[in-house]
Design an enzyme around this catalytic site. Structure first.
Site, PDB file in Angstrom:
ATOM      1  N   ASP A  61      -5.764  -2.642   5.582  1.00 56.04           N
ATOM      2  CA  ASP A  61      -5.201  -3.684   4.728  1.00 56.04           C
ATOM      3  C   ASP A  61      -4.637  -4.810   5.595  1.00 56.04           C
ATOM      4  O   ASP A  61      -3.693  -4.591   6.367  1.00 56.04           O
ATOM      5  CB  ASP A  61      -4.085  -3.087   3.858  1.00 56.04           C
ATOM      6  CG  ASP A  61      -3.675  -3.999   2.713  1.00 56.04           C
ATOM      7  OD1 ASP A  61      -4.162  -5.142   2.653  1.00 56.04           O
ATOM      8  OD2 ASP A  61      -2.863  -3.574   1.875  1.00 56.04           O
ATOM      9  N   ASP A  62      -5.232  -5.988   5.491  1.00 56.01           N
ATOM     10  CA  ASP A  62      -4.767  -7.171   6.242  1.00 56.01           C
ATOM     11  C   ASP A  62      -4.917  -7.018   7.751  1.00 56.01           C
ATOM     12  O   ASP A  62      -4.198  -7.660   8.516  1.00 56.01           O
ATOM     13  CB  ASP A  62      -3.304  -7.486   5.916  1.00 56.01           C
ATOM     14  CG  ASP A  62      -3.113  -8.170   4.576  1.00 56.01           C
ATOM     15  OD1 ASP A  62      -4.078  -8.194   3.778  1.00 56.01           O
ATOM     16  OD2 ASP A  62      -2.010  -8.662   4.296  1.00 56.01           O
ATOM     17  N   CYS A  95      -6.586  -9.277  -1.463  1.00 51.75           N
ATOM     18  CA  CYS A  95      -6.748  -7.836  -1.713  1.00 51.75           C
ATOM     19  C   CYS A  95      -7.596  -7.467  -2.926  1.00 51.75           C
ATOM     20  O   CYS A  95      -8.610  -6.776  -2.794  1.00 51.75           O
ATOM     21  CB  CYS A  95      -5.367  -7.189  -1.856  1.00 51.75           C
ATOM     22  SG  CYS A  95      -4.322  -7.359  -0.386  1.00 51.75           S
ATOM     23  N   ARG A 131     -11.417  -5.619  -2.972  1.00 48.11           N
ATOM     24  CA  ARG A 131     -11.624  -4.227  -3.365  1.00 48.11           C
ATOM     25  C   ARG A 131     -12.601  -4.113  -4.531  1.00 48.11           C
ATOM     26  O   ARG A 131     -13.392  -3.159  -4.607  1.00 48.11           O
ATOM     27  CB  ARG A 131     -10.273  -3.585  -3.685  1.00 48.11           C
ATOM     28  CG  ARG A 131      -9.423  -3.448  -2.438  1.00 48.11           C
ATOM     29  CD  ARG A 131      -7.919  -3.346  -2.705  1.00 48.11           C
ATOM     30  NE  ARG A 131      -7.197  -3.702  -1.504  1.00 48.11           N
ATOM     31  CZ  ARG A 131      -6.900  -2.859  -0.513  1.00 48.11           C
ATOM     32  NH1 ARG A 131      -7.224  -1.586  -0.615  1.00 48.11           N
ATOM     33  NH2 ARG A 131      -6.280  -3.286   0.563  1.00 48.11           N
ATOM     34  N   HIS A 162      -0.511  -4.040   6.178  1.00 48.72           N
ATOM     35  CA  HIS A 162       0.082  -5.068   5.318  1.00 48.72           C
ATOM     36  C   HIS A 162       1.582  -5.204   5.581  1.00 48.72           C
ATOM     37  O   HIS A 162       2.274  -4.233   5.860  1.00 48.72           O
ATOM     38  CB  HIS A 162      -0.164  -4.691   3.853  1.00 48.72           C
ATOM     39  CG  HIS A 162      -0.001  -5.818   2.882  1.00 48.72           C
ATOM     40  ND1 HIS A 162       1.219  -6.383   2.583  1.00 48.72           N
ATOM     41  CD2 HIS A 162      -0.917  -6.481   2.124  1.00 48.72           C
ATOM     42  CE1 HIS A 162       1.046  -7.332   1.685  1.00 48.72           C
ATOM     43  NE2 HIS A 162      -0.238  -7.424   1.392  1.00 48.72           N
ATOM     44  N   LYS A 167      -4.108   2.778  -1.634  1.00 48.41           N
ATOM     45  CA  LYS A 167      -3.863   1.556  -2.408  1.00 48.41           C
ATOM     46  C   LYS A 167      -5.063   1.212  -3.287  1.00 48.41           C
ATOM     47  O   LYS A 167      -6.171   1.029  -2.812  1.00 48.41           O
ATOM     48  CB  LYS A 167      -3.569   0.408  -1.436  1.00 48.41           C
ATOM     49  CG  LYS A 167      -3.447  -0.953  -2.090  1.00 48.41           C
ATOM     50  CD  LYS A 167      -3.157  -2.022  -1.045  1.00 48.41           C
ATOM     51  CE  LYS A 167      -3.280  -3.422  -1.609  1.00 48.41           C
ATOM     52  NZ  LYS A 167      -3.013  -4.454  -0.590  1.00 48.41           N
ATOM     53  N   HIS A 193      -4.995  -1.369  -6.295  1.00 43.67           N
ATOM     54  CA  HIS A 193      -4.862  -2.821  -6.482  1.00 43.67           C
ATOM     55  C   HIS A 193      -5.938  -3.427  -7.380  1.00 43.67           C
ATOM     56  O   HIS A 193      -6.346  -4.572  -7.213  1.00 43.67           O
ATOM     57  CB  HIS A 193      -4.830  -3.552  -5.137  1.00 43.67           C
ATOM     58  CG  HIS A 193      -3.890  -4.730  -5.178  1.00 43.67           C
ATOM     59  ND1 HIS A 193      -3.480  -5.410  -4.066  1.00 43.67           N
ATOM     60  CD2 HIS A 193      -3.272  -5.337  -6.220  1.00 43.67           C
ATOM     61  CE1 HIS A 193      -2.655  -6.383  -4.395  1.00 43.67           C
ATOM     62  NE2 HIS A 193      -2.515  -6.354  -5.716  1.00 43.67           N
ATOM     63  N   SER A 219       0.034  -3.433  -3.535  1.00 41.55           N
ATOM     64  CA  SER A 219       0.644  -3.572  -2.216  1.00 41.55           C
ATOM     65  C   SER A 219       2.118  -3.192  -2.261  1.00 41.55           C
ATOM     66  O   SER A 219       2.806  -3.438  -3.257  1.00 41.55           O
ATOM     67  CB  SER A 219       0.501  -5.015  -1.708  1.00 41.55           C
ATOM     68  OG  SER A 219      -0.854  -5.388  -1.625  1.00 41.55           O
ATOM     69  N   LYS A 272      -6.249 -14.629   6.575  1.00 37.78           N
ATOM     70  CA  LYS A 272      -6.213 -14.268   5.157  1.00 37.78           C
ATOM     71  C   LYS A 272      -5.946 -15.488   4.278  1.00 37.78           C
ATOM     72  O   LYS A 272      -5.169 -16.373   4.624  1.00 37.78           O
ATOM     73  CB  LYS A 272      -5.116 -13.228   4.942  1.00 37.78           C
ATOM     74  CG  LYS A 272      -4.892 -12.806   3.500  1.00 37.78           C
ATOM     75  CD  LYS A 272      -3.778 -11.776   3.406  1.00 37.78           C
ATOM     76  CE  LYS A 272      -3.517 -11.351   1.957  1.00 37.78           C
ATOM     77  NZ  LYS A 272      -2.477 -10.301   1.865  1.00 37.78           N
ATOM     78  N   ASP A 300      -9.802  -5.110   4.291  1.00 38.74           N
ATOM     79  CA  ASP A 300     -10.031  -5.828   3.033  1.00 38.74           C
ATOM     80  C   ASP A 300     -10.095  -7.339   3.199  1.00 38.74           C
ATOM     81  O   ASP A 300     -10.685  -8.034   2.386  1.00 38.74           O
ATOM     82  CB  ASP A 300      -8.980  -5.448   1.987  1.00 38.74           C
ATOM     83  CG  ASP A 300      -7.576  -5.907   2.349  1.00 38.74           C
ATOM     84  OD1 ASP A 300      -7.293  -6.165   3.536  1.00 38.74           O
ATOM     85  OD2 ASP A 300      -6.732  -5.993   1.427  1.00 38.74           O
ATOM     86  N   ASN A 301      -9.477  -7.873   4.223  1.00 36.52           N
ATOM     87  CA  ASN A 301      -9.539  -9.300   4.525  1.00 36.52           C
ATOM     88  C   ASN A 301      -8.950  -9.512   5.904  1.00 36.52           C
ATOM     89  O   ASN A 301      -8.534  -8.559   6.571  1.00 36.52           O
ATOM     90  CB  ASN A 301      -8.797 -10.151   3.472  1.00 36.52           C
ATOM     91  CG  ASN A 301      -7.445  -9.620   3.078  1.00 36.52           C
ATOM     92  OD1 ASN A 301      -7.263  -9.158   1.951  1.00 36.52           O
ATOM     93  ND2 ASN A 301      -6.488  -9.643   3.992  1.00 36.52           N
TER      94      ASN A 301
END
Length: 555
Positions: free
Chosen positions: A63-64, A111, A115, A277, A165, A167, A190, A351, A330-331
């Protein structure tokens, strides 16, 4: 079992995971999402026991985490506060034993859209989960009409498990169990969408949404802990993943299934970590363990979790010889968190933007004996390709009643070195463009071969001048064209009066013209969902006691 308020996070791991896994390896429940799921798949009539040996699938989703946050890529830090790069020895080993895509992309810049794209193989503009993210007061989620990877595999008698997660909507009708998963343990969004326990997180700027409820930990459709005790959360996720692997490995062999599918039947395990994140948190053993500070600690902990999961797969030959593992993020990194955010490496921005740093992420595939070890693939691929590729490996076709944007990249994964290592500017790659959709809700850029054409560049809250520059570009301005092989930082656009610029722009415009989501989006926006996808209502915030409204699954 129905849970009351749980006081000990450690007890949750021991008690709730045991009950879930015991039922997960049995026959999956009938799918409750969509209508007539069995008719959506080309291979629907062949699904199940008549199929040849089918692989297991494990997705590890960070994540991130940026292009510069995994040490195997050996990326530089562009500013001092992003030094030194985090250490990720277990992810490095995964990359060394598998194949790495140097030009791998996530399909969105934040996010929720990312996903949705991973699980459906569709650009988020089609699903309607675009361009924003769901929050604790969101009314909607991933539309029931969308077919996820889990739903498609479940129709073929796969067991489907999720950890971490989600989301994609926290209300019951959007729960992972409503989208094809047999079980789920994790957070619905998140952890910065909850009040931050600043004494537990390690970031000085631990700003979160203090007006929302404490982070709820779900066990399927029930909340078993609220607020989540963050220092133990990664242990919970890892322990749950290990329970799934154990159940499907050697110890489950007596319960049925052949040697080739792991003893407990073929399965999908989707592990979506909260790390890295903001705000970062870790358990006691990883606190202050990294020279990169809180962010490095976070990466060390998630790297350790990846190592534990991979060790469990490697230990059991029934798993290691028939499991395809995929790892990505995810990014790109959240640069607005500065030293508490990740690094894009040599790429521009992060991001929330459609520069390379916002969407180019690590991409690793691992399957001993099938995916060549130590190979670096220079062809373009993305998270959109994961669903159709995994379905193809299982002998299934993707849904036939809707556009699927991803490709089956089996030839790149399992084919000869010549096919996978071919240079990205070859003509066949130019016929498979990649589209970058931005936070404005419009198409911002397109990649064709080695070149990228920017039609729109915004300067908004996600931009950090030191890493993003100050360029702005509107739809009426002349597009910018970059050669990504010689200019990964997108710092030197091609001269607009050159013949090369003219030819590339013509190719890009032709690709956009063939792409039916390139203008107002009316033809494909929110194909199965509401127009007001991101509507909010405080009545749906998950305050304890849990105010779930009555809901009956569709049958």
């Amino acid at each position: 079992m129905r849970w009351e308020y749980v006081f000990s996070a450690r007890v949750i791991v021991l008690v709730w995971s045991m009950s879930i896994v015991a039922s997960a390896v049995g026959k999956p429940e009938p799918a409750t999402t969509g209508d007539g799921a069995e008719t959506r798949f080309a291979a629907g009539d062949a699904a199940g026991a008549d199929l040849p040996s089918r692989p297991n699938f494990v997705i590890l989703y960070l994540d991130d985490s940026g292009y510069g946050d995994t040490s195997f890529l050996k990326q530089p830090a562009q500013v001092p506060y992003l030094e030194p790069p985090p250490r990720t020895p277990n992810i490095d080993r995964l990359a060394a034993e598998g194949s790495v895509f140097s030009h791998f992309y996530t399909a969105a810049v934040v996010c929720s859209p990312s996903r949705a794209a991973l699980l459906t193989g569709r650009y988020p503009v089609r699903t309607g989960v675009f361009p924003f993210t769901f929050e604790p007061n969101s009314v909607n989620g991933l539309p029931a009409g969308e077919v996820t990877l889990a739903e498609a595999l479940k129709a073929a008698n796969y067991s489907t498990h999720m950890v971490g997660k989600w989301h994609l909507g926290h209300r019951q009708e959007f729960n992972p169990l409503s989208h094809g998963f047999d079980d789920w343990v994790g957070l619905p969004y998140s952890h910065d969408m909850c009040p931050c326990p600043c004494e537990l997180t390690k970031t000085r700027d631990c700003t979160c949404r203090d007006f929302f409820p404490g982070c709820p930990v779900f066990d399927g459709r029930e909340i078993v802990e609220q607020p989540a005790f963050l220092p133990n959360l990664d242990d919970h996720y890892t322990g749950r993943a290990l329970e799934v692997l154990q159940a499907h490995g050697a110890e489950a062999a007596e319960g049925g299934g052949g040697d080739d599918d792991g003893g407990g039947g073929p399965f999908l395990l989707y592990v979506a970590f909260q790390h890295s994140h903001h705000p970062q948190y870790v358990g006691r053993r990883f606190a202050n363990a990294s020279a990169r500070g809180a962010y490095g600690d976070s990466m060390l902990e998630v790297d350790h979790s990846v190592g534990e999961i991979m060790a469990a797969i490697r230990r059991d030959p029934r798993l290691s010889r028939n499991t395809l593992v995929f790892l990505s993020s995810d990014n790109g990194p959240s640069l607005i968190r500065y030293r508490f955010g990740g690094s894009p490496g040599e790429l521009r921005c992060g991001k929330g933007t459609t520069y390379e740093g916002g969407q180019r992420v690590p991409g690793i595939f691992w399957w001993p004996g099938r995916v060549p070890a130590g190979r670096r693939t220079e062809r373009v691929a993305s998270t959109l390709d994961v669903m159709p590729t995994m379905l193809a490996a299982a002998g299934l076709a993707p849904p036939q009643d809707r556009p699927i944007d991803g490709r089956d990249i089996s030839s790149l994964l399992f084919g000869s070195s010549a096919a996978a290592d071919a240079s990205p500017q070859l003509p066949e790659l130019q016929n498979v463009p990649f589209f970058y959709y931005g936070m404005t809700g419009t198409l911002h850029a397109v990649r064709v071969g080695r070149h990228k054409v920017h039609f729109v560049v915004t300067k908004d809250a996600w931009h950090v001048p030191a890493l993003c520059g100050n360029t702005t570009l509107g739809p009426d301005d002349a597009p910018l064209v970059f050669d990504l092989l010689s200019d990964a930082n997108e710092a030197h656009p091609l001269p607009q009066h050159s013949s090369e610029y003219t030819a590339i722009l013509a190719t890009a415009r032709a690709a956009v013209a063939r792409h039916n989501c390139s203008s107002i989006h009316d033809a494909c926006y929110s194909e199965f969902g509401p127009k007001d996808m991101f509507a909010k209502d405080k009545r749906y915030e998950p305050w304890p006691p849990i105010p779930f409204h009555p809901w009956t699954p569709r049958t």
